[in-house]
Design a protein around this motif. Sequence first.
Motif, PDB file in Angstrom:
ATOM      1  N   THR A  20       0.805  -1.230   0.000  1.00  0.00           N
ATOM      2  CA  THR A  20       0.000   0.000   0.000  1.00  0.00           C
ATOM      3  C   THR A  20       0.830   1.269   0.000  1.00  0.00           C
ATOM      4  O   THR A  20       0.323   2.340  -0.342  1.00  0.00           O
ATOM      5  CB  THR A  20      -0.910   0.031   1.244  1.00  0.00           C
ATOM      6  N   GLY A  21       2.077   1.182   0.436  1.00  0.00           N
ATOM      7  CA  GLY A  21       2.898   2.373   0.599  1.00  0.00           C
ATOM      8  C   GLY A  21       2.693   3.079   1.917  1.00  0.00           C
ATOM      9  O   GLY A  21       3.322   4.112   2.173  1.00  0.00           O
ATOM     10  N   ASP A  22       1.840   2.545   2.780  1.00  0.00           N
ATOM     11  CA  ASP A  22       1.584   3.167   4.084  1.00  0.00           C
ATOM     12  C   ASP A  22       2.807   3.034   4.996  1.00  0.00           C
ATOM     13  O   ASP A  22       3.519   2.023   4.963  1.00  0.00           O
ATOM     14  CB  ASP A  22       0.390   2.502   4.759  1.00  0.00           C
ATOM     15  N   VAL A  23       3.014   4.030   5.824  1.00  0.00           N
ATOM     16  CA  VAL A  23       4.098   3.997   6.799  1.00  0.00           C
ATOM     17  C   VAL A  23       3.701   3.071   7.942  1.00  0.00           C
ATOM     18  O   VAL A  23       2.632   3.220   8.539  1.00  0.00           O
ATOM     19  CB  VAL A  23       4.405   5.405   7.347  1.00  0.00           C
ATOM     20  N   ILE A  24       4.572   2.101   8.254  1.00  0.00           N
ATOM     21  CA  ILE A  24       4.291   1.180   9.363  1.00  0.00           C
ATOM     22  C   ILE A  24       5.307   1.309  10.489  1.00  0.00           C
ATOM     23  O   ILE A  24       5.161   0.688  11.536  1.00  0.00           O
ATOM     24  CB  ILE A  24       4.228  -0.281   8.881  1.00  0.00           C
ATOM     25  N   GLY A  25       6.334   2.130  10.296  1.00  0.00           N
ATOM     26  CA  GLY A  25       7.313   2.330  11.355  1.00  0.00           C
ATOM     27  C   GLY A  25       8.328   3.379  10.939  1.00  0.00           C
ATOM     28  O   GLY A  25       8.547   3.611   9.746  1.00  0.00           O
ATOM     29  N   THR A  26       8.921   4.039  11.928  1.00  0.00           N
ATOM     30  CA  THR A  26       9.950   5.040  11.679  1.00  0.00           C
ATOM     31  C   THR A  26      11.178   4.703  12.514  1.00  0.00           C
ATOM     32  O   THR A  26      11.057   4.407  13.713  1.00  0.00           O
ATOM     33  CB  THR A  26       9.442   6.449  12.029  1.00  0.00           C
ATOM     34  N   TYR A  27      12.357   4.767  11.902  1.00  0.00           N
ATOM     35  CA  TYR A  27      13.580   4.304  12.550  1.00  0.00           C
ATOM     36  C   TYR A  27      14.695   5.318  12.346  1.00  0.00           C
ATOM     37  O   TYR A  27      14.702   6.073  11.359  1.00  0.00           O
ATOM     38  CB  TYR A  27      13.992   2.942  11.980  1.00  0.00           C
ATOM     39  N   PRO A  28      15.665   5.346  13.253  1.00  0.00           N
ATOM     40  CA  PRO A  28      16.768   6.302  13.140  1.00  0.00           C
ATOM     41  C   PRO A  28      17.748   5.923  12.043  1.00  0.00           C
ATOM     42  O   PRO A  28      17.949   4.745  11.748  1.00  0.00           O
ATOM     43  CB  PRO A  28      17.436   6.229  14.514  1.00  0.00           C
ATOM     44  N   ILE A  29      18.319   6.949  11.426  1.00  0.00           N
ATOM     45  CA  ILE A  29      19.446   6.739  10.516  1.00  0.00           C
ATOM     46  C   ILE A  29      20.712   6.915  11.348  1.00  0.00           C
ATOM     47  O   ILE A  29      21.098   8.041  11.679  1.00  0.00           O
ATOM     48  CB  ILE A  29      19.420   7.746   9.353  1.00  0.00           C
ATOM     49  N   HIS A  30      21.317   5.815  11.717  1.00  0.00           N
ATOM     50  CA  HIS A  30      22.492   5.899  12.577  1.00  0.00           C
ATOM     51  C   HIS A  30      23.701   6.396  11.792  1.00  0.00           C
ATOM     52  O   HIS A  30      23.970   5.951  10.674  1.00  0.00           O
ATOM     53  CB  HIS A  30      22.790   4.539  13.209  1.00  0.00           C
ATOM     54  N   THR A  31      24.412   7.316  12.407  1.00  0.00           N
ATOM     55  CA  THR A  31      25.578   7.933  11.780  1.00  0.00           C
ATOM     56  C   THR A  31      26.796   7.046  11.978  1.00  0.00           C
ATOM     57  O   THR A  31      26.785   6.083  12.753  1.00  0.00           O
ATOM     58  CB  THR A  31      25.851   9.296  12.406  1.00  0.00           C
ATOM     59  N   ALA A  32      27.881   7.402  11.289  1.00  0.00           N
ATOM     60  CA  ALA A  32      29.135   6.670  11.454  1.00  0.00           C
ATOM     61  C   ALA A  32      29.592   6.711  12.906  1.00  0.00           C
ATOM     62  O   ALA A  32      30.099   5.710  13.447  1.00  0.00           O
ATOM     63  CB  ALA A  32      30.201   7.260  10.534  1.00  0.00           C
ATOM     64  N   GLU A  33      29.423   7.850  13.561  1.00  0.00           N
ATOM     65  CA  GLU A  33      29.816   7.963  14.970  1.00  0.00           C
ATOM     66  C   GLU A  33      29.014   6.991  15.836  1.00  0.00           C
ATOM     67  O   GLU A  33      29.568   6.326  16.720  1.00  0.00           O
ATOM     68  CB  GLU A  33      29.599   9.394  15.455  1.00  0.00           C
ATOM     69  N   GLN A  34      27.731   6.906  15.582  1.00  0.00           N
ATOM     70  CA  GLN A  34      26.894   6.008  16.374  1.00  0.00           C
ATOM     71  C   GLN A  34      27.208   4.541  16.090  1.00  0.00           C
ATOM     72  O   GLN A  34      27.187   3.701  16.993  1.00  0.00           O
ATOM     73  CB  GLN A  34      25.423   6.314  16.095  1.00  0.00           C
ATOM     74  N   VAL A  35      27.500   4.239  14.829  1.00  0.00           N
ATOM     75  CA  VAL A  35      27.905   2.868  14.496  1.00  0.00           C
ATOM     76  C   VAL A  35      29.206   2.521  15.213  1.00  0.00           C
ATOM     77  O   VAL A  35      29.345   1.432  15.781  1.00  0.00           O
ATOM     78  CB  VAL A  35      28.066   2.719  12.965  1.00  0.00           C
ATOM     79  N   ASN A  36      30.152   3.451  15.223  1.00  0.00           N
ATOM     80  CA  ASN A  36      31.421   3.211  15.913  1.00  0.00           C
ATOM     81  C   ASN A  36      31.207   2.984  17.409  1.00  0.00           C
ATOM     82  O   ASN A  36      31.891   2.151  18.031  1.00  0.00           O
ATOM     83  CB  ASN A  36      32.370   4.384  15.699  1.00  0.00           C
ATOM     84  N   GLU A  37      30.265   3.726  17.991  1.00  0.00           N
ATOM     85  CA  GLU A  37      29.963   3.536  19.413  1.00  0.00           C
ATOM     86  C   GLU A  37      29.388   2.143  19.666  1.00  0.00           C
ATOM     87  O   GLU A  37      29.738   1.487  20.659  1.00  0.00           O
ATOM     88  CB  GLU A  37      28.981   4.605  19.879  1.00  0.00           C
ATOM     89  N   ALA A  38      28.509   1.693  18.782  1.00  0.00           N
ATOM     90  CA  ALA A  38      27.941   0.358  18.933  1.00  0.00           C
ATOM     91  C   ALA A  38      29.029  -0.701  18.837  1.00  0.00           C
ATOM     92  O   ALA A  38      29.047  -1.674  19.613  1.00  0.00           O
ATOM     93  CB  ALA A  38      26.874   0.119  17.864  1.00  0.00           C
ATOM     94  N   VAL A  39      29.951  -0.551  17.908  1.00  0.00           N
ATOM     95  CA  VAL A  39      31.040  -1.515  17.750  1.00  0.00           C
ATOM     96  C   VAL A  39      31.956  -1.493  18.967  1.00  0.00           C
ATOM     97  O   VAL A  39      32.431  -2.543  19.431  1.00  0.00           O
ATOM     98  CB  VAL A  39      31.824  -1.224  16.454  1.00  0.00           C
TER      99      VAL A  39
END
Length: 496
Positions: A20-39
């Motif tokens: 349908t194209g309907d929005v079913i969820g919204t999620y963050p676009i994690h930055t390189a800095e945030q990815v590095n923090e997760a790692v």
Amino acid sequence: MTTTSDVTTTETFDSLDPATGDVIGTYPIHTAEQVNEAVAKAKVAAEWWSGLTFNERGDRLKAWGGVLTRRIAQLAEVVHAETGKPTSDATLEVALVLDHIAWAAKNAKKVLGRKGVSTGLVMSDHSATLEYLPMGVVGVIGPWNYPVFTPLGSITYALAAGNTVVFKPSEYTPGVGAWLVDAFAQVVPEAPVLQLVTGLGATGEALCRSGVDKIAFTGSPGTGRRVMHACADTLTPVVIEGGGKDALIVDADADVAKAADAAIWGGLANAGQTCVGVERVYVHEQVYDEFVSAVTELASGLRSGADSEAKLGPMTMPSQPGVVRSHIADALARGGRAVVGGLGAVGERFVQPTILVDVPEDSLANTEETFGPTMTVAKVRDMDEAVALTNASKYGLGSTVFAKKNGKAIAHRIRSGMTAVNSVISFAAIPTLPFGGIGDSGFGRIHGADGLREFTYAKAVASRRMPGLMNLMSFSRTAKNDKAVVTLASLLHGKG
């Protein structure tokens, strides 16, 4: 504890219902800095997780499998919402992964644990051991078409081997990824052993450059090349599953009805969006007409739609109908015929089943991955021709053979990582078998013992266990020692 970076981000993206194209969820676009923090968190967590015994990790993995089992209907609904595939198919996808979780949990110690190995006669004064140790942190970049089964083929085996994992699901199925990571946190609350990062291509590239110890990627060959390029700067090893153009071969003595049924399911299930799906069929001339009649009847009874009666769902990725249309158009323009479907079968979101015959071998429908509910069927004079045409592809992921007498012999001649005989895609459901391909289908393996070792490094230890008869690794070695070595080598290997 959180399963993603604690730092808030203002940029987001939407997960859409592909029907349908309907929005079913919204999620963050994690930055390189945030990815590095997760790692960085994963590296700390790896010290604890790898310090557990195989049995302790196995118990946690089995508990995770228990959560998936008890909540299978809920997870299947999330998969259905984000991919559009029928709930029945989503349920099957989750069910098939449970055996893999159980197998990895049970067999990691047997496959990876320390064991003694032979030293040979020359080094008989030593003992030797071999074990497979976790690499540390594994980054997994998952696909959207099987958002549970495929990424867990890497995640589960990496975890069982003692690694921690940072998981970046497809931007089309972030909700499935979040569900899986949250379920794991329920059984492993002590540390961020499995974390989620979400976003678009830049987030995946950041994961490649984040300092993880290995990347496991599933997707198109083109994106796989970009992943390898991003990993090259840090010499980060990768395992790549880059799709396929799988063939099904039907011999003259095959059970044609069963072969047709397998071809239709293997080619059209999940709206054809299956990396090991059947896209090409080569049929012995003696049973060609019978086979075409059978697949025509079966395909004509199937329909893509969003309602509960439809066996096929929408194209999950908005750009995919355009790809399918171009392949059908090229086949028809070059003399092919659609016995089912055709250009009119391609809609904005849904593609109806299409069976093509008389398609030239160098057409797009035979050379490039279509990833839609289509297949080509070609007549061959014998199995030599069928194997030659099958092996002419730049891909080499899976394949299928239907034959009563020579099925296994034909299977061993096919240039692909996996082959099913008188069944279709069955190899993916068997936990002991490795999954992966060659050529543009990628390299490395998930599943089975090879899948466990894929996320480890071999550690070899040689230890002197008795006074040496002669110290070969020393400048004090004498001419007498050298003569003894030559004599021993001649006795052991001279007759070869």
